[in-house]
Enzyme design. Structure first.
Site, PDB file in Angstrom:
ATOM      1  N   HIS A   9       0.858  -1.189   0.000  1.00 52.01           N
ATOM      2  CA  HIS A   9       0.000   0.000   0.000  1.00 52.01           C
ATOM      3  C   HIS A   9       0.893   1.237   0.000  1.00 52.01           C
ATOM      4  O   HIS A   9       2.028   1.197   0.486  1.00 52.01           O
ATOM      5  CB  HIS A   9      -0.883   0.022   1.237  1.00 52.01           C
ATOM      6  CG  HIS A   9      -1.887  -1.079   1.286  1.00 52.01           C
ATOM      7  ND1 HIS A   9      -2.950  -1.062   2.160  1.00 52.01           N
ATOM      8  CD2 HIS A   9      -2.003  -2.238   0.586  1.00 52.01           C
ATOM      9  CE1 HIS A   9      -3.675  -2.155   1.997  1.00 52.01           C
ATOM     10  NE2 HIS A   9      -3.111  -2.887   1.043  1.00 52.01           N
ATOM     11  N   GLU A  49       0.926   3.883   1.811  1.00 47.50           N
ATOM     12  CA  GLU A  49       1.411   4.292   3.138  1.00 47.50           C
ATOM     13  C   GLU A  49       2.571   3.417   3.601  1.00 47.50           C
ATOM     14  O   GLU A  49       3.561   3.917   4.133  1.00 47.50           O
ATOM     15  CB  GLU A  49       0.281   4.194   4.180  1.00 47.50           C
ATOM     16  CG  GLU A  49      -0.940   5.029   3.873  1.00 47.50           C
ATOM     17  CD  GLU A  49      -2.046   4.268   3.159  1.00 47.50           C
ATOM     18  OE1 GLU A  49      -3.216   4.503   3.468  1.00 47.50           O
ATOM     19  OE2 GLU A  49      -1.733   3.432   2.275  1.00 47.50           O
ATOM     20  N   CYS A  85      -6.249   1.950   5.806  1.00 49.57           N
ATOM     21  CA  CYS A  85      -6.882   0.717   6.259  1.00 49.57           C
ATOM     22  C   CYS A  85      -6.262   0.309   7.603  1.00 49.57           C
ATOM     23  O   CYS A  85      -5.330   0.952   8.085  1.00 49.57           O
ATOM     24  CB  CYS A  85      -6.684  -0.394   5.223  1.00 49.57           C
ATOM     25  SG  CYS A  85      -4.982  -0.946   5.056  1.00 49.57           S
ATOM     26  N   CYS A  96      -2.431  -0.362   7.382  1.00 49.96           N
ATOM     27  CA  CYS A  96      -1.640   0.872   7.320  1.00 49.96           C
ATOM     28  C   CYS A  96      -1.697   1.635   8.638  1.00 49.96           C
ATOM     29  O   CYS A  96      -0.702   2.230   9.054  1.00 49.96           O
ATOM     30  CB  CYS A  96      -2.112   1.733   6.156  1.00 49.96           C
ATOM     31  SG  CYS A  96      -1.769   0.951   4.556  1.00 49.96           S
TER      32      CYS A  96
END
Length: 147
Positions: free
Chosen positions: A48, A50, A78, A81
Site C-alpha cells: 500500500h 502508506e 486501512c 496501514c
C-alpha cells in the site's frame, strides 16, 4: 497533498488503485518519502502507498520510528496501514477521502481508538475529499467499463 495525488495518478496509470502517500518533515518541509500503491506490480498485498512511504522514510532515516513526521495520503488508511503508522510513531496523518468500507481509522477497526494501540497520531480527514473521491470513482468506473 498535491504530491500524494500525483503519486495516486501514477498508481492509476500502472493499473493500481489510485492511492498516494507522502511523508513530510513539518519543520523543514522536506519530503522524506513518497509512494503510490504497488500491490499488483509487486504481487504484494502489503504494498500500500502508506506502507511503501513508511519503509522508504525509515530506510532514508535509518530508523524504524519516524516521530515528528507527518503523512499525507489520498484515502483513509486501512487497518494494516494504521498499524504501520502507529508502529512508525508518525506525528500526524492527513487524508483525503473517507473509506467506509475499508478504512481503519474513522471506520471499521478504528485502530487508533483501541486500548492496545501503543501510539495514536493526530488525525485530520477530508482534505481535498471531493478530488480524492472523484479520482477513485473514475478509476473504478473505467475498470468496470473496460478502459
Amino acid at each position: 497533498m498535491d504530491l500524494a495525488f500525483a503519486e495516486a495518478d501514477a498508481a492509476a496509470t500502472r493499473g493500481e488503485v489510485p492511492v498516494g502517500a507522502v511523508i513530510v518533515d513539518p519543520v523543514s518541509g522536506e519530503i522524506m518519502a513518497r509512494a503510490g500503491n504497488r500491490t499488483e506490480e509487486l504481487c504484494d498485498p502489503t504494498a500500500h502507498a502508506e506502507i511503501l512511504a513508511i519503509r522508504a522514510a525509515a530506510q532514508a532515516l535509518r530508523s524504524p520510528r519516524l516521530p515528528g513526521l507527518d503523512l499525507y495520503v489520498t484515502l483513509e488508511p486501512c487497518a494494516l496501514c494504521a498499524a504501520a503508522i502507529s508502529f512508525a510513531r508518525l506525528r500526524r496523518v492527513y487524508f483525503g477521502a473517507y473509506d467506509p468500507k475499508g478504512g481503519g481509522v474513522e471506520h471499521g477497526a478504528r485502530f487508533f481508538q483501541q486500548p492496545t494501540c501503543h501510539h495514536a497520531p493526530d488525525i485530520y480527514g477530508g482534505f481535498d475529499e471531493t478530488r480524492a473521491a472523484i479520482q477513485l470513482r473514475t478509476f473504478f468506473r473505467q475498470r468496470r467499463d473496460g478502459f
